[in-house]
Design a protein around this motif. Structure first.
Motif, short mmCIF file in Angstrom:
data_model
loop_
_atom_site.label_atom_id
_atom_site.label_comp_id
_atom_site.label_asym_id
_atom_site.label_seq_id
_atom_site.Cartn_x
_atom_site.Cartn_y
_atom_site.Cartn_z
N LEU A 1 9.16 53.36 5.54
CA LEU A 1 9.77 53.00 6.71
C LEU A 1 9.98 51.34 6.84
CD1 LEU A 1 8.56 55.23 9.50
CD2 LEU A 1 10.74 55.32 8.40
N GLY A 2 8.90 50.67 6.35
CA GLY A 2 8.79 49.18 6.17
C GLY A 2 9.40 48.74 4.75
N ARG A 3 8.92 49.27 3.97
CA ARG A 3 9.12 48.91 2.53
C ARG A 3 8.72 50.32 1.54
NH1 ARG A 3 4.93 44.26 1.15
NH2 ARG A 3 3.24 45.25 2.20
N SER A 4 9.62 50.28 0.60
CA SER A 4 9.39 51.74 -0.14
C SER A 4 8.35 51.69 -0.96
CB SER A 4 10.69 51.85 -1.22
OG SER A 4 12.00 52.12 -0.35
N THR A 5 7.40 52.91 -0.72
CA THR A 5 6.10 52.82 -1.35
C THR A 5 5.82 54.32 -1.97
OG1 THR A 5 5.27 51.26 0.32
CG2 THR A 5 3.61 52.81 -0.53
N TYR A 6 5.43 54.05 -2.98
CA TYR A 6 5.28 55.47 -3.72
C TYR A 6 3.54 55.50 -4.17
CZ TYR A 6 10.24 55.47 -4.25
OH TYR A 6 11.35 55.56 -3.91
N GLN A 7 3.04 56.79 -4.35
CA GLN A 7 1.88 56.66 -4.80
C GLN A 7 2.04 57.55 -6.11
OE1 GLN A 7 -0.79 55.82 -3.34
NE2 GLN A 7 0.75 55.02 -1.75
N VAL A 8 1.29 56.99 -7.38
CA VAL A 8 1.42 57.57 -8.63
C VAL A 8 0.14 58.20 -9.13
CG1 VAL A 8 1.96 57.04 -10.91
CG2 VAL A 8 3.46 56.08 -9.21
N GLU A 9 -0.11 59.52 -9.26
CA GLU A 9 -1.47 59.78 -9.99
C GLU A 9 -1.10 60.37 -11.34
OE1 GLU A 9 -3.92 62.26 -7.24
OE2 GLU A 9 -2.53 61.30 -5.51
N THR A 10 -2.20 60.22 -12.20
CA THR A 10 -2.14 60.77 -13.49
C THR A 10 -3.60 61.22 -13.80
OG1 THR A 10 -3.11 58.73 -14.64
CG2 THR A 10 -0.60 59.08 -14.20
N PRO A 11 -4.21 61.81 -14.88
CA PRO A 11 -5.31 62.09 -15.00
C PRO A 11 -6.29 60.93 -15.21
CG PRO A 11 -3.71 63.41 -16.45
CD PRO A 11 -3.07 62.58 -15.79
#
Length: 181
Positions: free
Chosen positions: A91-101
Motif C-alpha cells: 500500500l505504501g511501496r510495492s513489496t514482494y517476498q521471494v522464497e527458494t530452496p
C-alpha cells in the motif's frame, strides 16, 4: 558470485516481450521472455536464445492480484521458487517476498516517497519514465544484496538487475524483474 542482468522490453501489441542479457563483462543474451496480454491467469515463459527451449516459467496461482503468488520453475517444470506480493506493505511501496530452496529475500521499492509520488502522477498521466522505479533486494537479515532499477527517460522499459548473493538463482532474479514491471 555477483551478476548483473538487463531486461529490455520490446514494444508489441499482443504480447509483452523482454530480452534478457547478462551485462557484467561482455554482454551475453540469456533469453527472450514472453507474456500474453489479457489472460486471466498470468503465465510468462523465457526461452533460450535462438531456440524454442524453455529456460524458466512464471505462473500465477490465481486470477486475483492483490496478494498474488507466482511460481517460478525451470524449463523441465521443477520448482525454483515463489514470488508473493505483500499486499499490506505494498500500500505504501510495492513489496514482494521471494522464497527458494536456498533462501528468502524481500524485494521492495527503495523510496516510499517516490513510490507514492509515482502513483499519484500515474493517475494524471501515463508517462512512466518521469519517476525512476527502484527496488532493493534484501536478504533474510535485511541486508541489501542487490537492486532492480528501471532506466530513466527511455520509452521502452529497461531494467538493470544486480545481485550480490550466490544463493539467488539468476532465473529467479530475472523473474523478479518481470514481476516488478
Amino acid at each position: 558470485m555477483a551478476y548483473t542482468l538487463e531486461l529490455a522490453q520490446k514494444l508489441t501489441v499482443m504480447k509483452n516481450i523482454w530480452h534478457l542479457s547478462r551485462i557484467d563483462g561482455e554482454p551475453t543474451p540469456l533469453g527472450t521472455i514472453q507474456q500474453a496480454r489479457m489472460k486471466l491467469k498470468e503465465e510468462v515463459r523465457c526461452t533460450k536464445p535462438d531456440s524454442d527451449e524453455t529456460w524458466f516459467t512464471i505462473k500465477a496461482r490465481s486470477i486475483v492480484e492483490l496478494a498474488a503468488t507466482y511460481d517460478i520453475a525451470d524449463g523441465a517444470g521443477s520448482p525454483l521458487g515463489t514470488m508473493t506480493k505483500n499486499f499490506g506493505a505494498s500500500l505504501g511501496r510495492s513489496t514482494y517476498q521471494v522464497e527458494t530452496p536456498s533462501g528468502r529475500w524481500t524485494v521492495t521499492e527503495t523510496s516510499q516517497f517516490k513510490a507514492i509520488a509515482r502513483r499519484i502522477v500515474g493517475l494524471v498521466t501515463d508517462i512512466p519514465w518521469l519517476f525512476r522505479v527502484q527496488f532493493s533486494i534484501l536478504d533474510a537479515s535485511g541486508a541489501e544484496v542487490g537492486h532492480v532499477n528501471r532506466a530513466n527517460f527511455k520509452i521502452k522499459d529497461t531494467y538493470e538487475i544486480k545481485v550480490e548473493d550466490d544463493a539467488l538463482d539468476m532465473r529467479v532474479a530475472a523473474a523478479v524483474g518481470v514481476g516488478v514491471d
